[in-house]
Scaffold this motif. Structure first.
Motif, PDB file in Angstrom:
ATOM      1  N   MET A   1      41.936  38.984  46.717  1.00 30.39           N
ATOM      2  CA  MET A   1      44.163  39.176  46.090  1.00 30.39           C
ATOM      3  C   MET A   1      43.347  40.491  45.235  1.00 30.39           C
ATOM      4  O   MET A   1      44.408  40.208  44.277  1.00 30.39           O
ATOM      5  CB  MET A   1      44.675  38.179  45.946  1.00 30.39           C
ATOM      6  N   LEU A   2      41.737  40.529  44.337  1.00 29.22           N
ATOM      7  CA  LEU A   2      41.884  41.115  43.373  1.00 29.22           C
ATOM      8  C   LEU A   2      41.823  42.348  43.263  1.00 29.22           C
ATOM      9  O   LEU A   2      41.248  42.775  42.144  1.00 29.22           O
ATOM     10  CB  LEU A   2      40.767  40.325  42.495  1.00 29.22           C
ATOM     11  N   ILE A   3      41.387  42.979  44.972  1.00 30.10           N
ATOM     12  CA  ILE A   3      41.132  44.434  44.880  1.00 30.10           C
ATOM     13  C   ILE A   3      41.664  45.131  44.083  1.00 30.10           C
ATOM     14  O   ILE A   3      41.034  45.797  43.685  1.00 30.10           O
ATOM     15  CB  ILE A   3      40.508  44.700  46.604  1.00 30.10           C
ATOM     16  N   PRO A   4      42.849  45.832  44.492  1.00 31.05           N
ATOM     17  CA  PRO A   4      43.453  46.446  43.709  1.00 31.05           C
ATOM     18  C   PRO A   4      43.530  46.181  42.185  1.00 31.05           C
ATOM     19  O   PRO A   4      43.254  47.221  41.757  1.00 31.05           O
ATOM     20  CB  PRO A   4      45.380  46.091  44.077  1.00 31.05           C
ATOM     21  N   LEU A   5      43.102  45.010  41.845  1.00 33.89           N
ATOM     22  CA  LEU A   5      42.685  44.625  39.924  1.00 33.89           C
ATOM     23  C   LEU A   5      41.661  45.707  39.967  1.00 33.89           C
ATOM     24  O   LEU A   5      42.143  46.826  39.035  1.00 33.89           O
ATOM     25  CB  LEU A   5      43.126  43.772  39.188  1.00 33.89           C
ATOM     26  N   ILE A   6      40.958  45.015  40.357  1.00 34.71           N
ATOM     27  CA  ILE A   6      39.200  45.812  40.573  1.00 34.71           C
ATOM     28  C   ILE A   6      39.241  47.153  40.433  1.00 34.71           C
ATOM     29  O   ILE A   6      38.515  47.897  39.740  1.00 34.71           O
ATOM     30  CB  ILE A   6      38.518  44.952  41.204  1.00 34.71           C
ATOM     31  N   THR A   7      39.583  47.872  41.389  1.00 36.78           N
ATOM     32  CA  THR A   7      40.197  48.673  41.556  1.00 36.78           C
ATOM     33  C   THR A   7      40.370  50.080  41.012  1.00 36.78           C
ATOM     34  O   THR A   7      40.268  51.247  40.519  1.00 36.78           O
ATOM     35  CB  THR A   7      40.111  49.507  43.032  1.00 36.78           C
ATOM     36  N   SER A   8      40.938  49.388  39.907  1.00 35.26           N
ATOM     37  CA  SER A   8      42.127  50.287  39.104  1.00 35.26           C
ATOM     38  C   SER A   8      41.350  50.218  37.619  1.00 35.26           C
ATOM     39  O   SER A   8      42.181  50.792  36.625  1.00 35.26           O
ATOM     40  CB  SER A   8      43.802  49.676  38.819  1.00 35.26           C
ATOM     41  N   TYR A   9      40.142  49.655  37.799  1.00 34.09           N
ATOM     42  CA  TYR A   9      38.929  50.281  36.125  1.00 34.09           C
ATOM     43  C   TYR A   9      38.041  50.872  36.070  1.00 34.09           C
ATOM     44  O   TYR A   9      37.593  51.131  37.339  1.00 34.09           O
ATOM     45  CB  TYR A   9      39.050  48.539  35.879  1.00 34.09           C
ATOM     46  N   ASP A  10      37.702  51.249  35.544  1.00 36.59           N
ATOM     47  CA  ASP A  10      36.375  52.366  35.061  1.00 36.59           C
ATOM     48  C   ASP A  10      35.015  51.424  35.342  1.00 36.59           C
ATOM     49  O   ASP A  10      33.755  51.963  36.230  1.00 36.59           O
ATOM     50  CB  ASP A  10      36.893  52.888  34.383  1.00 36.59           C
ATOM     51  N   LYS A  11      35.114  50.149  34.669  1.00 39.36           N
ATOM     52  CA  LYS A  11      34.136  49.498  34.818  1.00 39.36           C
ATOM     53  C   LYS A  11      34.241  48.055  34.757  1.00 39.36           C
ATOM     54  O   LYS A  11      35.818  47.633  34.019  1.00 39.36           O
ATOM     55  CB  LYS A  11      33.141  49.243  33.526  1.00 39.36           C
ATOM     56  N   VAL A  12      33.572  46.849  35.583  1.00 30.18           N
ATOM     57  CA  VAL A  12      33.466  45.719  35.900  1.00 30.18           C
ATOM     58  C   VAL A  12      32.811  44.584  35.114  1.00 30.18           C
ATOM     59  O   VAL A  12      31.104  45.006  35.364  1.00 30.18           O
ATOM     60  CB  VAL A  12      34.531  45.282  37.052  1.00 30.18           C
ATOM     61  N   LEU A  13      33.490  43.998  34.694  1.00 33.42           N
ATOM     62  CA  LEU A  13      32.421  42.720  33.771  1.00 33.42           C
ATOM     63  C   LEU A  13      32.656  41.347  34.344  1.00 33.42           C
ATOM     64  O   LEU A  13      33.820  40.505  34.303  1.00 33.42           O
ATOM     65  CB  LEU A  13      31.983  42.546  32.397  1.00 33.42           C
ATOM     66  N   ILE A  14      32.456  41.009  34.734  1.00 37.20           N
ATOM     67  CA  ILE A  14      32.375  39.930  36.658  1.00 37.20           C
ATOM     68  C   ILE A  14      31.925  38.163  35.886  1.00 37.20           C
ATOM     69  O   ILE A  14      30.745  38.461  35.180  1.00 37.20           O
ATOM     70  CB  ILE A  14      32.372  38.828  37.106  1.00 37.20           C
ATOM     71  N   LEU A  15      32.437  37.213  34.880  1.00 37.60           N
ATOM     72  CA  LEU A  15      32.027  36.293  34.201  1.00 37.60           C
ATOM     73  C   LEU A  15      32.077  34.664  35.387  1.00 37.60           C
ATOM     74  O   LEU A  15      32.962  34.322  35.529  1.00 37.60           O
ATOM     75  CB  LEU A  15      32.691  35.835  33.129  1.00 37.60           C
ATOM     76  N   ASP A  16      31.189  34.472  35.638  1.00 39.38           N
ATOM     77  CA  ASP A  16      31.055  33.092  36.760  1.00 39.38           C
ATOM     78  C   ASP A  16      30.089  32.360  36.872  1.00 39.38           C
ATOM     79  O   ASP A  16      28.636  32.370  35.611  1.00 39.38           O
ATOM     80  CB  ASP A  16      31.322  34.213  38.222  1.00 39.38           C
ATOM     81  N   CYS A  17      29.931  31.107  37.175  1.00 40.20           N
ATOM     82  CA  CYS A  17      28.327  30.500  37.591  1.00 40.20           C
ATOM     83  C   CYS A  17      27.778  30.695  38.298  1.00 40.20           C
ATOM     84  O   CYS A  17      28.651  31.664  39.606  1.00 40.20           O
ATOM     85  CB  CYS A  17      29.231  29.305  37.580  1.00 40.20           C
TER      86      CYS A  17
END
Length: 123
Positions: free
Chosen positions: A49-65
């Motif tokens: 469900m995050l795909i539309p959000l992710i693709t709307s940015y120029d760069k992405v930083l994911i914080l996760d375990c």
């Protein structure tokens, strides 16, 4: 440039939600100025469900375990999604598998912006 800082995880499972907690901590305690627009988002366990959000940015930083054999609790790893080190797996919980699949699916479609990941070893 639009930059997304995406905290991923389930806060109900304690430190498995560290990505969300770290994203919220950064949002509340730091200000970023300059030409870049930085947004902090709690991605929870939404995965595809995050795909539309992710693709709307120029760069992405994911914080996760992340999972790493023989790693110490609290160790931090930083890597490109395009070049995940062999020692790192995203198989510790349901959301991690879904997030990995989400990124791969988005990459296959050709819409994935450059993604960096900060992975933390949970307890």
């Amino acid at each position: 440039m639009k930059i997304l800082v995406l905290g991923v995880g389930n806060i109900l499972f304690g430190d498995e939600g560290i990505g969300v907690h770290l994203s919220n901590f950064l949002k509340l305690n730091y200000r970023f100025s300059g030409e870049n627009k930085v947004d902090f988002v709690d991605g929870g366990t939404l995965a595809t469900m995050l795909i539309p959000l992710i693709t709307s940015y120029d760069k992405v930083l994911i914080l996760d375990c992340v999972s790493v054999n023989n790693a110490a609790i609290g160790e931090v790893y930083y890597f490109d999604f395009d070049n995940v080190p062999n020692v790192i797996t995203w198989a510790g919980s349901a959301h991690e598998v879904e997030m990995l699949q989400t990124l791969r699916l988005t990459a296959i479609s050709g819409d994935l912006p450059p993604v960096k990941i900060i992975g933390i070893i949970p307890e």
